[in-house]
Structure formats: C-alpha cells, structure tokens
Scaffold this active site. Structure first.
Site: not given
Length: 117
Positions: A25, A69, A107
């Site tokens: 991550c 985005h 996620e």
C-alpha cells in the site's frame, strides 16, 4: 428503529506513504471504492420514509466531483485509508442529514471499514 442505506461508487488512486517502502500500500495504486451511508430513525416522516433517497443525490454529486478518478492523497488532509474515508463521509453526510448513523467504505470485495459513533 427504521434503517435505510444507499450505496455509491467511485474509482480513485492513493498511496500510503507513511508505510514501509516494501508494503504494497506504500506504492501508488487504485481501487474501485464503494461507499454506503446508513440512516436511521425511530419514526418515519409524513411520506413514510426515514429520508427520501433522492435527497442523497448531493452525496453522489460530491463523490463524482471531488473523489471519482482523483488521487486521494490530494483530496484528504489525512492518510487516505478506508477508515479515514468512512469517517469523512459520515461527517459530510451527517452535517446535511441528521438521520445519518454510519458510513462504510470498501476498497476490495472482501474489505470494509465503517465509522459509527
């Protein structure tokens, strides 16, 4: 207690730069996020709703404009974890709708974080 929820989707990147360099991550990566906002009320309004789902369009507009985005490190002042996102969306929604009881963020299909005071 009556409870309703509504689900929202967006795609974004983030990087948890505070993690060790070998942590996956810590690298720039992205997710297809799911946000669920839950509202609760003891009684229903005169229309028979906890809250009209249409009222929640403001959250969809906010997500589409400010999160979809985007690179979340540029959007949030804190590390862009699912936990911080759930906290953020809870407070954003609660300021507008007092019935908000919780916010959850996914996620991946197998991971969820929830903020519920």
């Amino acid at each position: 207690m009556f409870r309703i929820s509504k689900e929202f989707h967006f795609s974004a990147s983030h990087q948890l730069e505070h993690l060790p360099a070998d942590h996956q991550c810590a690298r720039l990566h992205g997710h297809n996020y799911i946000v669920v906002v839950e509202l609760a009320a003891v009684g229903l309004n005169p229309d028979g709703f906890v809250r009209d789902y249409h009222d929640l369009a403001a959250l969809k507009d906010h997500i589409d404009r400010d999160f979809d985005h985007r690179h979340l490190n540029d959007v949030l002042a804190c590390p862009a974890t699912a936990e911080h996102l759930a906290h953020y969306f809870y407070h954003w929604a609660r300021e507008r709708w007092p019935e908000v009881a919780a916010a959850s963020v996914s996620e991946t299909p197998k991971t969820w974080a929830e903020y519920r005071p």
